[in-house]
Design a protein around this motif. Structure first.
Motif, PDB file in Angstrom:
ATOM      1  N   ALA A  19     -57.009  -8.965 -12.516  1.00 14.90           N
ATOM      2  CA  ALA A  19     -56.820  -9.636 -13.815  1.00 14.90           C
ATOM      3  C   ALA A  19     -55.429 -10.275 -13.879  1.00 14.90           C
ATOM      4  CB  ALA A  19     -57.008  -8.635 -14.963  1.00 14.90           C
ATOM      5  N   LEU A  22     -55.324 -13.334 -11.643  1.00 17.10           N
ATOM      6  CA  LEU A  22     -56.042 -14.470 -12.236  1.00 17.10           C
ATOM      7  C   LEU A  22     -55.171 -15.168 -13.280  1.00 17.10           C
ATOM      8  CD1 LEU A  22     -59.537 -12.791 -12.544  1.00 17.10           C
ATOM      9  CD2 LEU A  22     -59.074 -14.893 -11.271  1.00 17.10           C
ATOM     10  N   MET A  23     -54.433 -14.381 -14.041  1.00 16.63           N
ATOM     11  CA  MET A  23     -53.512 -14.974 -15.029  1.00 16.63           C
ATOM     12  C   MET A  23     -52.450 -15.796 -14.298  1.00 16.63           C
ATOM     13  SD  MET A  23     -54.356 -14.143 -18.139  1.00 16.63           S
ATOM     14  CE  MET A  23     -52.884 -14.349 -19.122  1.00 16.63           C
ATOM     15  N   ALA A  27     -55.494 -18.554 -15.250  1.00 19.64           N
ATOM     16  CA  ALA A  27     -56.437 -18.176 -16.312  1.00 19.64           C
ATOM     17  C   ALA A  27     -55.701 -18.127 -17.650  1.00 19.64           C
ATOM     18  CB  ALA A  27     -57.048 -16.814 -16.004  1.00 19.64           C
ATOM     19  N   ALA A  30     -57.379 -12.719 -19.506  1.00 18.66           N
ATOM     20  CA  ALA A  30     -58.223 -11.915 -18.607  1.00 18.66           C
ATOM     21  C   ALA A  30     -58.422 -10.555 -19.249  1.00 18.66           C
ATOM     22  CB  ALA A  30     -57.558 -11.773 -17.238  1.00 18.66           C
ATOM     23  N   ALA A  64     -62.288 -13.671 -16.915  1.00 16.99           N
ATOM     24  CA  ALA A  64     -61.147 -14.572 -17.117  1.00 16.99           C
ATOM     25  C   ALA A  64     -61.631 -15.786 -17.880  1.00 16.99           C
ATOM     26  CB  ALA A  64     -60.565 -14.986 -15.776  1.00 16.99           C
TER      27      ALA A  64
END
Ligand SMILES: C[S@@+](CC[C@H](N)C(=O)[O-])C[C@H]1O[C@@H](n2cnc3c(N)ncnc32)[C@H](O)[C@@H]1O
Length: 299
Positions: A19, A22-23, A27, A30, A64
């Motif tokens: 997570a 992904l940020m 993103a 998330a 996400a």
């Protein structure tokens, strides 16, 4: 204008770093949820004993939120590489309408009535009852939003046992939910301990959101309460509770109370025996195969 929702199923111990990655890869948000939610396959289990993050389920789904024109595959590639994943996990995407996304996400988290007086309410909900003691807690990364049976057992026990002016230590505080509940129930000196720095950040934020004064510290740091606490509550798991037995009992003042949760019913006798040299514990309550053990230290 909507968004793209990217869903990836993964092992629980990877979910948080995925997570975060992904940020970092672009993103917009998330979140982590139970991959089995809604399939009927949910099991009330924590992660492996000793694991740093212990959500109350077996496999996680990371969701996400991306800009509608984002390249989901490229973002996932970058995130997977950043955390050293050899293979790209299976993923799906969905287009989400702006209004629906907010409504759907929030609708999953309704207020939870823990007991006659105690409610856990997401910040976007109205307090359901003006007489209620409301704990404002949003679903987040740290364990402890009140939906797990072991947390509920502790909250119910606290509601019965906390007296105005009590001092309390929440060992393995996660989101800080138990410490915050104790403070709202009248405890005046409240501390929490965790090995997970993210949990401590969440706990401090949650205390502030609930206008509660509480101290949250890392397990390695020394506590500054030599006389011990009126109440020590620890919702961890049987293995760490075994290893922590002398330390946990040592934090209870003579005549004070200890409550332990995160214990499966079949582990109760062994835990009771483990603590017997210092404190006599009994089964205070059970829920969905979990027990809460509690006892009073001799004066
Ligand atoms: C099951 S969660 C409980 C969270 C919250 N107290 C509740 O009741 O919902 C257990 C927490 O204990 C922490 N933990 C695990 N082992 C620990 C240890 N040895 N010392 C301190 N905290 C620990 C984990 O990081 C996690 O936040």
């Amino acid at each position: 204008m909507g968004w793209l929702s990217l869903a990836i199923e993964t092992r629980c111990d990877l979910a948080e770093s995925l997570a975060d990655a992904l940020m970092d890869a672009g993103a917009l948000s998330a979140s982590i949820e139970d991959a089995d939610a809604g399939t009927g396959a949910e099991t009330p289990q924590f992660g492996e004993p000793g694991s740093v993050t212990t959500p109350g389920w077996e496999r996680s789904r990371v969701i996400a939120l991306l800009a509608s024109d984002a390249n989901a595959a490229a973002i996932l590639d970058e995130a997977a590489a950043a955390i050293g994943l050899a293979e790209i996990p299976a993923w799906t995407t969905d287009l989400v309408e702006e209004q629906d996304w907010v409504r759907l996400t929030q609708a999953q988290f309704e207020p939870i009535r823990v007991s006659e007086r105690l409610w856990i309410v997401p910040s976007w909900h109205e307090a359901p009852d003006p007489e209620a003691i409301v704990l404002v807690l949003d679903p987040g990364m740290a364990f402890g939003t009140g939906s797990h049976p072991t947390t509920r057992l502790c909250l119910e026990w606290l509601e019965r046992e906390v007296r105005p002016g009590d001092s309390l230590l929440d060992y393995g505080c996660g989101s800080g939910i138990l410490a915050i509940a104790a403070a709202r129930l009248g405890a005046t000196s409240v501390s929490g301990i965790d090995i997970d720095p993210q949990a401590l950040i969440a706990a401090r934020d949650n205390a502030e959101a609930n206008h509660v004064t509480a101290t949250f510290i890392e397990a390695a740091e020394p506590l500054t309460t030599p006389a011990g606490y009126d109440i020590v509550v620890a919702n961890i798991l049987a293995n760490p509770l075994r290893a922590l037995a002398p330390a946990l009992v040592g934090h209870v003042r003579p005549g004070g109370h200890l409550a332990l949760s995160g214990i499966l019913s079949e582990q109760a006798d062994e835990l009771i025996a483990c603590y017997a040299p210092w404190i006599s514990l009994d089964v205070a309550d059970t829920r969905d195969g979990w027990v809460c053990l509690a006892g009073r230290r001799a004066d």
